[in-house]
Design a protein around this motif. Structure first.
Motif, PDB file in Angstrom:
ATOM      1  N   ALA A 253       0.829  -1.284   0.082  1.00  0.00           N
ATOM      2  CA  ALA A 253       0.061   0.059   0.151  1.00  0.00           C
ATOM      3  C   ALA A 253       0.978   1.301   0.027  1.00  0.00           C
ATOM      4  O   ALA A 253       0.529   2.299  -0.592  1.00  0.00           O
ATOM      5  CB  ALA A 253      -0.838  -0.126   1.062  1.00  0.00           C
ATOM      6  N   LYS A 254       2.065   1.326   0.805  1.00  0.00           N
ATOM      7  CA  LYS A 254       2.809   2.431   0.983  1.00  0.00           C
ATOM      8  C   LYS A 254       3.577   2.806  -0.344  1.00  0.00           C
ATOM      9  O   LYS A 254       3.451   3.840  -1.036  1.00  0.00           O
ATOM     10  CB  LYS A 254       3.890   2.190   2.138  1.00  0.00           C
ATOM     11  CG  LYS A 254       4.717   3.350   2.349  1.00  0.00           C
ATOM     12  CD  LYS A 254       5.638   3.151   3.483  1.00  0.00           C
ATOM     13  CE  LYS A 254       6.697   4.285   3.556  1.00  0.00           C
ATOM     14  NZ  LYS A 254       7.607   4.165   4.468  1.00  0.00           N
ATOM     15  N   SER A 255       4.003   1.434  -1.114  1.00  0.00           N
ATOM     16  CA  SER A 255       4.614   1.720  -2.455  1.00  0.00           C
ATOM     17  C   SER A 255       3.785   2.140  -3.428  1.00  0.00           C
ATOM     18  O   SER A 255       4.248   3.115  -4.541  1.00  0.00           O
ATOM     19  CB  SER A 255       5.507   0.416  -2.633  1.00  0.00           C
ATOM     20  OG  SER A 255       6.370  -0.005  -1.598  1.00  0.00           O
ATOM     21  N   THR A 258      -1.458   3.865  -2.011  1.00  0.00           N
ATOM     22  CA  THR A 258      -3.054   3.391  -2.074  1.00  0.00           C
ATOM     23  C   THR A 258      -3.403   3.057  -0.376  1.00  0.00           C
ATOM     24  O   THR A 258      -2.401   3.078   0.410  1.00  0.00           O
ATOM     25  CB  THR A 258      -3.469   2.091  -2.725  1.00  0.00           C
ATOM     26  OG1 THR A 258      -2.537   1.000  -2.181  1.00  0.00           O
ATOM     27  CG2 THR A 258      -3.235   2.330  -4.263  1.00  0.00           C
ATOM     28  N   THR A 259      -4.500   2.357  -0.008  1.00  0.00           N
ATOM     29  CA  THR A 259      -4.661   2.246   1.364  1.00  0.00           C
ATOM     30  C   THR A 259      -4.702   0.578   1.550  1.00  0.00           C
ATOM     31  O   THR A 259      -4.468  -0.122   0.276  1.00  0.00           O
ATOM     32  CB  THR A 259      -6.261   2.738   1.740  1.00  0.00           C
ATOM     33  OG1 THR A 259      -7.151   1.922   0.995  1.00  0.00           O
ATOM     34  CG2 THR A 259      -6.267   3.899   1.432  1.00  0.00           C
ATOM     35  N   VAL A 260      -4.558   0.194   2.584  1.00  0.00           N
ATOM     36  CA  VAL A 260      -4.412  -1.297   3.018  1.00  0.00           C
ATOM     37  C   VAL A 260      -5.794  -1.789   2.397  1.00  0.00           C
ATOM     38  O   VAL A 260      -5.510  -2.806   1.897  1.00  0.00           O
ATOM     39  CB  VAL A 260      -4.355  -1.479   4.403  1.00  0.00           C
ATOM     40  CG1 VAL A 260      -4.493  -2.857   4.624  1.00  0.00           C
ATOM     41  CG2 VAL A 260      -2.913  -1.040   4.746  1.00  0.00           C
ATOM     42  N   ASN A 261      -7.022  -1.292   2.672  1.00  0.00           N
ATOM     43  CA  ASN A 261      -8.269  -1.581   2.161  1.00  0.00           C
ATOM     44  C   ASN A 261      -8.085  -1.846   0.675  1.00  0.00           C
ATOM     45  O   ASN A 261      -8.635  -2.899   0.120  1.00  0.00           O
ATOM     46  CB  ASN A 261      -9.111  -0.817   2.519  1.00  0.00           C
ATOM     47  CG  ASN A 261     -10.726  -1.609   2.170  1.00  0.00           C
ATOM     48  OD1 ASN A 261     -10.983  -2.418   2.901  1.00  0.00           O
ATOM     49  ND2 ASN A 261     -11.406  -0.817   1.558  1.00  0.00           N
ATOM     50  N   HIS A 329      -4.478   0.082  -8.972  1.00  0.00           N
ATOM     51  CA  HIS A 329      -4.715   1.688  -9.089  1.00  0.00           C
ATOM     52  C   HIS A 329      -6.042   1.732  -9.378  1.00  0.00           C
ATOM     53  O   HIS A 329      -6.810   2.824  -9.132  1.00  0.00           O
ATOM     54  CB  HIS A 329      -3.745   2.094 -10.076  1.00  0.00           C
ATOM     55  CG  HIS A 329      -2.312   2.186  -9.517  1.00  0.00           C
ATOM     56  ND1 HIS A 329      -2.175   3.117  -7.979  1.00  0.00           N
ATOM     57  CD2 HIS A 329      -1.120   1.923  -9.613  1.00  0.00           C
ATOM     58  CE1 HIS A 329      -0.925   3.169  -7.909  1.00  0.00           C
ATOM     59  NE2 HIS A 329      -0.306   2.509  -8.608  1.00  0.00           N
ATOM     60  N   ALA A 330      -6.721   0.881 -10.505  1.00  0.00           N
ATOM     61  CA  ALA A 330      -7.876   1.117 -10.943  1.00  0.00           C
ATOM     62  C   ALA A 330      -8.878   0.660  -9.788  1.00  0.00           C
ATOM     63  O   ALA A 330     -10.032   1.534  -9.351  1.00  0.00           O
ATOM     64  CB  ALA A 330      -8.413   0.106 -11.865  1.00  0.00           C
ATOM     65  N   ILE A 331      -8.890   0.061  -8.885  1.00  0.00           N
ATOM     66  CA  ILE A 331      -9.698  -0.208  -7.736  1.00  0.00           C
ATOM     67  C   ILE A 331      -9.444   0.699  -6.689  1.00  0.00           C
ATOM     68  O   ILE A 331     -10.439   1.368  -6.117  1.00  0.00           O
ATOM     69  CB  ILE A 331      -9.291  -1.658  -7.064  1.00  0.00           C
ATOM     70  CG1 ILE A 331      -9.585  -2.959  -7.809  1.00  0.00           C
ATOM     71  CG2 ILE A 331      -9.849  -1.771  -5.629  1.00  0.00           C
ATOM     72  CD1 ILE A 331      -8.964  -4.038  -7.372  1.00  0.00           C
ATOM     73  N   SER A 332      -8.347   1.281  -6.435  1.00  0.00           N
ATOM     74  CA  SER A 332      -8.211   2.316  -5.478  1.00  0.00           C
ATOM     75  C   SER A 332      -8.858   3.980  -5.944  1.00  0.00           C
ATOM     76  O   SER A 332      -9.369   4.412  -5.280  1.00  0.00           O
ATOM     77  CB  SER A 332      -6.718   2.887  -5.459  1.00  0.00           C
ATOM     78  OG  SER A 332      -6.262   3.849  -4.459  1.00  0.00           O
ATOM     79  N   ALA A 333      -8.824   3.983  -7.190  1.00  0.00           N
ATOM     80  CA  ALA A 333      -9.383   5.208  -7.704  1.00  0.00           C
ATOM     81  C   ALA A 333     -11.321   4.994  -7.835  1.00  0.00           C
ATOM     82  O   ALA A 333     -11.927   5.981  -7.269  1.00  0.00           O
ATOM     83  CB  ALA A 333      -9.064   5.574  -9.267  1.00  0.00           C
ATOM     84  N   ALA A 334     -11.559   3.864  -7.816  1.00  0.00           N
ATOM     85  CA  ALA A 334     -12.941   3.768  -7.949  1.00  0.00           C
ATOM     86  C   ALA A 334     -13.350   3.760  -6.395  1.00  0.00           C
ATOM     87  O   ALA A 334     -14.538   4.265  -6.099  1.00  0.00           O
ATOM     88  CB  ALA A 334     -13.365   2.186  -8.380  1.00  0.00           C
ATOM     89  N   MET A 335     -12.781   3.040  -5.408  1.00  0.00           N
ATOM     90  CA  MET A 335     -13.080   3.205  -4.057  1.00  0.00           C
ATOM     91  C   MET A 335     -13.038   4.735  -3.305  1.00  0.00           C
ATOM     92  O   MET A 335     -13.752   5.089  -2.782  1.00  0.00           O
ATOM     93  CB  MET A 335     -12.147   2.305  -3.168  1.00  0.00           C
ATOM     94  CG  MET A 335     -12.626   0.918  -3.457  1.00  0.00           C
ATOM     95  SD  MET A 335     -14.238   0.553  -2.890  1.00  0.00           S
ATOM     96  CE  MET A 335     -14.427   0.912  -1.259  1.00  0.00           C
ATOM     97  N   HIS A 336     -11.868   5.446  -3.872  1.00  0.00           N
ATOM     98  CA  HIS A 336     -11.863   6.715  -3.596  1.00  0.00           C
ATOM     99  C   HIS A 336     -13.005   7.746  -3.807  1.00  0.00           C
ATOM    100  O   HIS A 336     -13.685   8.476  -2.907  1.00  0.00           O
ATOM    101  CB  HIS A 336     -10.390   7.412  -4.024  1.00  0.00           C
ATOM    102  CG  HIS A 336     -10.226   8.840  -3.857  1.00  0.00           C
ATOM    103  ND1 HIS A 336      -9.931   9.396  -2.571  1.00  0.00           N
ATOM    104  CD2 HIS A 336     -10.478  10.140  -4.462  1.00  0.00           C
ATOM    105  CE1 HIS A 336      -9.788  10.733  -2.777  1.00  0.00           C
ATOM    106  NE2 HIS A 336     -10.178  11.173  -3.703  1.00  0.00           N
ATOM    107  N   ILE A 381     -17.331  -8.507  -0.536  1.00  0.00           N
ATOM    108  CA  ILE A 381     -16.051  -8.273   0.173  1.00  0.00           C
ATOM    109  C   ILE A 381     -16.093  -7.470   1.125  1.00  0.00           C
ATOM    110  O   ILE A 381     -16.431  -6.397   1.138  1.00  0.00           O
ATOM    111  CB  ILE A 381     -15.038  -8.145  -0.918  1.00  0.00           C
ATOM    112  CG1 ILE A 381     -14.993  -8.904  -2.032  1.00  0.00           C
ATOM    113  CG2 ILE A 381     -13.705  -8.134  -0.057  1.00  0.00           C
ATOM    114  CD1 ILE A 381     -14.036  -8.678  -3.177  1.00  0.00           C
ATOM    115  N   SER A 382     -15.862  -7.905   2.572  1.00  0.00           N
ATOM    116  CA  SER A 382     -15.933  -7.012   3.572  1.00  0.00           C
ATOM    117  C   SER A 382     -14.810  -6.882   4.402  1.00  0.00           C
ATOM    118  O   SER A 382     -13.827  -8.059   4.498  1.00  0.00           O
ATOM    119  CB  SER A 382     -17.087  -7.625   4.751  1.00  0.00           C
ATOM    120  OG  SER A 382     -18.375  -7.671   4.015  1.00  0.00           O
ATOM    121  N   ASN A 383     -14.417  -5.920   4.797  1.00  0.00           N
ATOM    122  CA  ASN A 383     -12.905  -5.673   5.768  1.00  0.00           C
ATOM    123  C   ASN A 383     -13.585  -5.314   7.045  1.00  0.00           C
ATOM    124  O   ASN A 383     -13.801  -3.949   7.188  1.00  0.00           O
ATOM    125  CB  ASN A 383     -12.071  -4.868   4.938  1.00  0.00           C
ATOM    126  CG  ASN A 383     -10.740  -4.860   5.751  1.00  0.00           C
ATOM    127  OD1 ASN A 383     -10.535  -5.338   6.649  1.00  0.00           O
ATOM    128  ND2 ASN A 383      -9.695  -4.078   4.954  1.00  0.00           N
TER     129      ASN A 383
END
Length: 456
Positions: A253-255, A258-261, A329-336, A381-383
């Motif tokens: 996530a750091k590299s 993005t987030t851990v989720n 990155h596609a998932i991260s943008a969608a969730m953001h 999918i739950s976290n």
């Protein structure tokens, strides 16, 4: 008796032999170094000890004559022998053998005439650990509430030798409904209360949901592809779980920025891409996951916050993208984009908007409809946030927590993720008939994490 909220009532009304509506967890404990041969017996006696029982653990769904809108009924007493049981792991005592036991227990519907929970102590693992499998009706508690109950039961390193308690022996207490109260008496007005609350939120929900669809490009209903995951389910379950060092996920996530989720969702996406490709069943369109978002206050520590306080987003998983980093990155943008909208809402608006957005999904789980139309989403999918510090019970260290959830018609797989202070724990719950080889999905999780580490 109190009337249920509309969301909680759905879990009760939708229950059946092939559709048990409880959530659960498998907790693995490493016994203390000084544990003698009678240590497990001591643990068992603690679970069975008489004493005050928290009102949450005396509560069960109730419907007059087995029909009608459900209410909550708080029983004056609980027979612990009907709720607490002890088992041994068969075979070689492997973790796989443990999950075979859990699969059988998780498939069984909770007795509707008793408070809606069970706890099972499971021993006989070859590595010396013990397991506790606990389940509770989803109408009674969501994953966040269940995790708060867990954290109050266990102890930290500093007080690891504190006298242990069972979950139902908590010191905090929920208010018990007054049977003489007009609020507790069955009436048309009492039933109208939750319905009126839902109706009052409808205009705001419509406004917010429409904004979501326009501004976030939220998938419209029935845009998810048809897959093997979206078929009718049987009553048998296949439960399994695996853990990874949390630091590996944090570094990715750091590299990647993005987030851990986001990384958790990317692990699921890569796992599903590999698993479905292996079966020759990967669709050309991206799978869509329904991702619950907790509306519990971050400071919640009381078990009084029972019930379900969740909103939902629909997230494309980019399973049509071969590159693992581009998929992340596609998932991260969608969730953001989707989380940004929820931050502007009150919890009530967020829940109402989610209900409106997911209403079409209810049509796909009606009897005889699963698999006949394109699904609204392919899986859940739950976290669920886990404890941040090492925890102990009877001096035994909590090694892993594997959440177990609810497959239903049209949604044959559920992925729920949580973690301990040092590990990411993934629990899979699936229809055994549809997905008997679900352990292979976890193998592809492992492959995807290695690919992301190499790419980032």
């Amino acid at each position: 008796m109190e009337w249920m909220s509309p969301l909680d009532a759905l879990f009760v009304l939708g229950e059946g032999r092939a559709h048990p509506m409880h959530v659960g967890s498998v907790l693995l404990f490493e016994p203390p170094a000084d544990a003698g041969p009678g240590w497990v017996d001591t643990v068992w006696e603690t679970l069975r000890a008489d004493g005050p029982v928290h009102p949450l653990f005396r509560t069960r769904p109730h419907r007059i004559g087995g029909v009608g809108y459900p209410r909550w009924r708080v029983e004056p007493r609980v027979d612990l022998n009907s709720h607490v049981r002890r088992w041994g792991v068969p075979g070689a005592g492997s973790v796989a053998d443990l999950f075979e036991v859990v699969s059988l227990l998780h498939a069984a519907v909770l007795d509707p005439d008793r408070p809606a929970w069970e706890v099972h102590l499971i021993e006989g693992l070859a590595d010396g650990r013990i397991a506790v499998y606990a389940k509770m009706h989803h109408a009674l508690a969501d994953g966040v509430t269940a995790m708060h109950l867990l954290e109050q039961t266990l102890t930290t390193e500093h007080d690891r030798h504190r006298p242990p308690r069972a979950p139902w022996q908590q010191l905090r207490s929920l208010p018990t409904p007054d049977p003489a109260s007009p609020r507790s008496r069955p009436s048309v007005l009492g039933l109208a209360r939750p319905l009126r609350a839902a109706a009052d939120l409808a205009p705001a929900a419509a406004r917010v949901a429409w904004t979501a669809l326009r501004l976030q490009h939220t998938p419209w209903p029935w845009q998810a592809p048809r897959t093997v995951l979206n078929t009718p389910v049987g009553g048998a379950r296949r439960c399994t779980g695996r853990s990874w060092p949390l630091e590996r996920v944090r570094q990715v996530a750091k590299s990647a920025g993005t987030t851990v989720n986001d990384v958790v969702l990317a692990l699921a996406a890569g796992g599903l891409r590999g698993y479905l490709s292996e079966r020759g069943a990967l669709p050309g369109k991206p799978l869509i996951a329904m991702v619950p978002v907790s509306l519990h206050p971050s400071s919640t520590t009381s078990t009084a916050a029972s019930g379900n306080q969740l909103a939902a987003v629909l997230c494309p998983l980019a399973t049509d993208v071969a590159d693992p980093l581009a998929r992340l990155h596609a998932i991260s943008a969608a969730m953001h984009d989707r989380k940004r909208l929820y931050r502007k809402m009150s919890p009530a608006e967020a829940m109402a908007a989610s209900a409106l957005l997911l209403t079409p999904a209810a049509l796909t789980v009606l009897p005889g409809t699963a698999g006949r139309a394109d699904p609204v989403f392919n899986l859940v999918i739950s976290n669920v946030p886990g404890p941040r510090d090492p925890l102990y019970w009877h001096g035994a260290r909590l090694d892993a927590t594997y959440p177990m959830s609810i497959p239903i018609d049209g949604l044959a797989l559920n992925i729920t993720v949580t973690g301990t202070a040092t590990s990411l724990d993934v629990g899979l719950t699936a229809c055994r008939r549809t997905l008997p080889d679900i352990d292979r999905l976890l193998d592809h999780f492992d492959t995807t994490l290695a690919e992301l580490e190499n790419a980032s």
